[in-house]
Design a protein around this motif. Sequence first.
Motif, PDB file in Angstrom:
ATOM      1  N   ILE A 177       0.844  -1.204   0.000  1.00  0.00           N
ATOM      2  CA  ILE A 177       0.000   0.000   0.000  1.00  0.00           C
ATOM      3  C   ILE A 177       0.874   1.247   0.000  1.00  0.00           C
ATOM      4  CG2 ILE A 177      -1.759   1.286   1.258  1.00  0.00           C
ATOM      5  CD1 ILE A 177      -2.812  -1.259   0.011  1.00  0.00           C
ATOM      6  N   TYR A 178       1.929   1.231   0.812  1.00  0.00           N
ATOM      7  CA  TYR A 178       2.843   2.369   0.840  1.00  0.00           C
ATOM      8  C   TYR A 178       3.560   2.534  -0.501  1.00  0.00           C
ATOM      9  CZ  TYR A 178       2.461   3.236   5.869  1.00  0.00           C
ATOM     10  OH  TYR A 178       2.011   3.572   7.121  1.00  0.00           O
ATOM     11  N   ILE A 179       3.949   1.424  -1.112  1.00  0.00           N
ATOM     12  CA  ILE A 179       4.623   1.494  -2.411  1.00  0.00           C
ATOM     13  C   ILE A 179       3.712   2.151  -3.440  1.00  0.00           C
ATOM     14  CG2 ILE A 179       5.446   0.086  -4.348  1.00  0.00           C
ATOM     15  CD1 ILE A 179       6.646  -1.837  -2.322  1.00  0.00           C
ATOM     16  N   ALA A 180       2.431   1.776  -3.430  1.00  0.00           N
ATOM     17  CA  ALA A 180       1.478   2.398  -4.352  1.00  0.00           C
ATOM     18  C   ALA A 180       1.385   3.903  -4.108  1.00  0.00           C
ATOM     19  CB  ALA A 180       0.107   1.752  -4.201  1.00  0.00           C
ATOM     20  N   GLY A 181       1.407   4.311  -2.830  1.00  0.00           N
ATOM     21  CA  GLY A 181       1.368   5.740  -2.528  1.00  0.00           C
ATOM     22  C   GLY A 181       2.639   6.453  -2.937  1.00  0.00           C
ATOM     23  N   PRO A 214      -2.589  10.879   3.442  1.00  0.00           N
ATOM     24  CA  PRO A 214      -3.830  10.124   3.197  1.00  0.00           C
ATOM     25  C   PRO A 214      -3.623   8.614   3.236  1.00  0.00           C
ATOM     26  CG  PRO A 214      -3.570  11.891   1.601  1.00  0.00           C
ATOM     27  CD  PRO A 214      -2.271  11.785   2.328  1.00  0.00           C
ATOM     28  N   ILE A 215      -2.478   8.146   2.746  1.00  0.00           N
ATOM     29  CA  ILE A 215      -2.187   6.709   2.764  1.00  0.00           C
ATOM     30  C   ILE A 215      -1.994   6.228   4.195  1.00  0.00           C
ATOM     31  CG2 ILE A 215      -0.670   4.900   1.891  1.00  0.00           C
ATOM     32  CD1 ILE A 215      -2.265   6.327  -0.255  1.00  0.00           C
ATOM     33  N   ILE A 216      -1.297   7.010   4.995  1.00  0.00           N
ATOM     34  CA  ILE A 216      -1.076   6.644   6.398  1.00  0.00           C
ATOM     35  C   ILE A 216      -2.413   6.589   7.134  1.00  0.00           C
ATOM     36  CG2 ILE A 216      -0.015   7.371   8.567  1.00  0.00           C
ATOM     37  CD1 ILE A 216       2.253   8.589   6.908  1.00  0.00           C
ATOM     38  N   LEU A 217      -3.299   7.563   6.876  1.00  0.00           N
ATOM     39  CA  LEU A 217      -4.618   7.557   7.502  1.00  0.00           C
ATOM     40  C   LEU A 217      -5.396   6.315   7.085  1.00  0.00           C
ATOM     41  CD1 LEU A 217      -6.872   8.930   9.134  1.00  0.00           C
ATOM     42  CD2 LEU A 217      -7.521  10.137   7.039  1.00  0.00           C
ATOM     43  N   PHE A 218      -5.333   5.973   5.808  1.00  0.00           N
ATOM     44  CA  PHE A 218      -5.999   4.761   5.322  1.00  0.00           C
ATOM     45  C   PHE A 218      -5.460   3.525   6.030  1.00  0.00           C
ATOM     46  CE2 PHE A 218      -5.699   1.121   2.429  1.00  0.00           C
ATOM     47  CZ  PHE A 218      -7.041   0.887   2.177  1.00  0.00           C
ATOM     48  N   LEU A 282     -13.496   5.344  17.117  1.00  0.00           N
ATOM     49  CA  LEU A 282     -12.047   5.438  16.945  1.00  0.00           C
ATOM     50  C   LEU A 282     -11.670   5.837  15.524  1.00  0.00           C
ATOM     51  CD1 LEU A 282     -10.818   2.368  19.026  1.00  0.00           C
ATOM     52  CD2 LEU A 282     -10.788   4.779  19.657  1.00  0.00           C
ATOM     53  N   SER A 283     -12.432   5.410  14.532  1.00  0.00           N
ATOM     54  CA  SER A 283     -12.164   5.810  13.149  1.00  0.00           C
ATOM     55  C   SER A 283     -12.379   7.307  12.976  1.00  0.00           C
ATOM     56  CB  SER A 283     -13.055   5.028  12.187  1.00  0.00           C
ATOM     57  OG  SER A 283     -12.801   3.644  12.265  1.00  0.00           O
ATOM     58  N   ILE A 284     -13.453   7.831  13.579  1.00  0.00           N
ATOM     59  CA  ILE A 284     -13.722   9.269  13.500  1.00  0.00           C
ATOM     60  C   ILE A 284     -12.612  10.056  14.202  1.00  0.00           C
ATOM     61  CG2 ILE A 284     -15.289  11.098  14.249  1.00  0.00           C
ATOM     62  CD1 ILE A 284     -17.592   9.087  13.866  1.00  0.00           C
ATOM     63  N   ILE A 285     -12.175   9.574  15.364  1.00  0.00           N
ATOM     64  CA  ILE A 285     -11.098  10.250  16.090  1.00  0.00           C
ATOM     65  C   ILE A 285      -9.817  10.250  15.260  1.00  0.00           C
ATOM     66  CG2 ILE A 285      -9.590  10.096  18.103  1.00  0.00           C
ATOM     67  CD1 ILE A 285     -11.981   9.046  19.680  1.00  0.00           C
ATOM     68  N   SER A 286      -9.493   9.112  14.637  1.00  0.00           N
ATOM     69  CA  SER A 286      -8.294   9.041  13.799  1.00  0.00           C
ATOM     70  C   SER A 286      -8.374  10.016  12.636  1.00  0.00           C
ATOM     71  CB  SER A 286      -8.113   7.612  13.272  1.00  0.00           C
ATOM     72  OG  SER A 286      -7.976   6.689  14.319  1.00  0.00           O
ATOM     73  N   PHE A 287      -9.548  10.109  12.033  1.00  0.00           N
ATOM     74  CA  PHE A 287      -9.722  11.020  10.901  1.00  0.00           C
ATOM     75  C   PHE A 287      -9.580  12.467  11.338  1.00  0.00           C
ATOM     76  CE2 PHE A 287     -12.222  13.527   7.912  1.00  0.00           C
ATOM     77  CZ  PHE A 287     -11.768  13.052   6.697  1.00  0.00           C
ATOM     78  N   VAL A 288     -10.220  12.830  12.452  1.00  0.00           N
ATOM     79  CA  VAL A 288     -10.177  14.200  12.927  1.00  0.00           C
ATOM     80  C   VAL A 288      -8.756  14.600  13.344  1.00  0.00           C
ATOM     81  CG1 VAL A 288     -10.972  15.759  14.757  1.00  0.00           C
ATOM     82  CG2 VAL A 288     -12.592  14.231  13.608  1.00  0.00           C
ATOM     83  N   VAL A 289      -8.068  13.707  14.061  1.00  0.00           N
ATOM     84  CA  VAL A 289      -6.700  14.001  14.508  1.00  0.00           C
ATOM     85  C   VAL A 289      -5.774  14.184  13.319  1.00  0.00           C
ATOM     86  CG1 VAL A 289      -4.704  13.050  15.718  1.00  0.00           C
ATOM     87  CG2 VAL A 289      -6.965  12.914  16.757  1.00  0.00           C
ATOM     88  N   TYR A 291      -6.486  15.195  10.283  1.00  0.00           N
ATOM     89  CA  TYR A 291      -6.804  16.332   9.429  1.00  0.00           C
ATOM     90  C   TYR A 291      -7.168  17.591  10.213  1.00  0.00           C
ATOM     91  CZ  TYR A 291      -6.640  13.566   5.177  1.00  0.00           C
ATOM     92  OH  TYR A 291      -6.203  12.797   4.125  1.00  0.00           O
ATOM     93  N   ARG A 292      -6.797  17.625  11.475  1.00  0.00           N
ATOM     94  CA  ARG A 292      -7.105  18.817  12.258  1.00  0.00           C
ATOM     95  C   ARG A 292      -6.280  19.996  11.748  1.00  0.00           C
ATOM     96  NH1 ARG A 292      -3.292  16.139  15.245  1.00  0.00           N
ATOM     97  NH2 ARG A 292      -1.661  17.411  16.197  1.00  0.00           N
ATOM     98  N   LYS A 293      -6.840  21.170  11.857  1.00  0.00           N
ATOM     99  CA  LYS A 293      -6.138  22.374  11.405  1.00  0.00           C
ATOM    100  C   LYS A 293      -5.117  22.797  12.452  1.00  0.00           C
ATOM    101  CE  LYS A 293      -9.988  24.148   8.644  1.00  0.00           C
ATOM    102  NZ  LYS A 293     -10.908  25.283   8.431  1.00  0.00           N
ATOM    103  N   LYS A 294      -3.948  23.194  11.993  1.00  0.00           N
ATOM    104  CA  LYS A 294      -2.915  23.658  12.914  1.00  0.00           C
ATOM    105  C   LYS A 294      -3.245  25.080  13.342  1.00  0.00           C
ATOM    106  CE  LYS A 294       0.762  20.817  10.942  1.00  0.00           C
ATOM    107  NZ  LYS A 294       2.112  20.823  10.340  1.00  0.00           N
TER     108      LYS A 294
END
Length: 294
Positions: A177-181, A214-218, A282-289, A291-294
Motif C-alpha cells: 500500500i505504501y509502495i502504491a502511494g 492520506p495513505i497513512i490515515l488509510f 475510533l475511526s472518527i477520532i483518527s480522521f479528525v486528529v 486532518y485537524r487544522k494547525k
Amino acid sequence: MFSNAIKKDNYGYLFIAPFFIIFFIFGFYPILYSLYLSFTNWNGLDAPAFVGFENYLRAFTDPVFFKSLFNTFFIWIISVIPQLTVSLVLAVILTERYLKGKDFFRAVFFFPNIVTAASLGLLVSLMFDWKSGSVNQMLLSLGILNDAIDWKHNPLFMRLLVSAILFFQYFGYSMLIYIAGLQGISHEYSEAAQIDGASKVQIFFKITIPLLKPIILFQVITSLIGGVQIFDQPYMLTEGSGAPNDSTLTSVMYLYRTAFEQNKFGYGATLAFCLFLVIGILSIISFVVSYRKK
C-alpha cells in the motif's frame, strides 16, 4: 438542450439490481435482524424475549468484555506500530530507482499475507508447545535451556506472540500500500529538495511523510478495523480458550464464545454492535486528529 437529446433508458438498473438484491438479503437484513436480537434474550431455539436495553447495560458492566477489549487493543497497538513503521521503511527502500531485485523482495515480503491466519496460528501453537514444540527442542539442544518452558502460561508473552503473528502476516500488505502511494509522488519534489541541499532523511520527513498522509490515515483506519476483529490467530493459538486466564481473549472471541458456545445470541448481537460503535468512534477520532487544522 444537449441533455434532452440523450436517450435515458432504465435498462441500467437491471445490471446493478443483482448487487443490491444480494446485499439486502445477505447484508442489510442480517444487520437489522442482529440489531433487533440485541434487544432480546434468545437461545437460538425458543422465541426471542424482548428485554430492552438490558443487554447493553450488561455489556457496559461486563468485566470480561472490558478485558477482551483491553486484550484486543493491547495486541493491536503492539503489532500495528512496528508493522506500519517497518513497512514504510521497506516501501521507501524498494521504490529506489536503481535498486536491483525489487520485485523479488516485494514478493517475498508479501508472501506471509497469502497464508491463512488460522494456519499461522496453528503453526505457531505447535512451535511453542511445551513438550514437543520445536522452539523448546532447539533451545534445549543448544544448551540455552535446562528445562522446557511452558510458554503458553505466560500472559504477556502470549499477547506479544499474537502481536508478532499479526505483524508477520500483514507487514507485507502494508508495504505494498505504501509502495502504491510512493509511486504516486513525483520525483520532482525530491530532486528539487536535493538541489537545495536537503538530505534523504530530511526529504523523507519533510516531503515524503506529508504527501503520504492520506495513505497513512488509510492504513491506520483499516488496521484499526481489522485489529478490533482479531479472531483466527489467538483462537487457533489457544484452541479457543484465550489462555492463560483470558489474557488472549479478544472481543470477537468473546462474542463467538457468548453466541455460539453459550447460545446467548441476544447478548452476542449486543457485543457485536458495541464493537461497531467502538470502531466507528475510533475511526472518527483518527480522521479528525489526522486532518485537524494547525
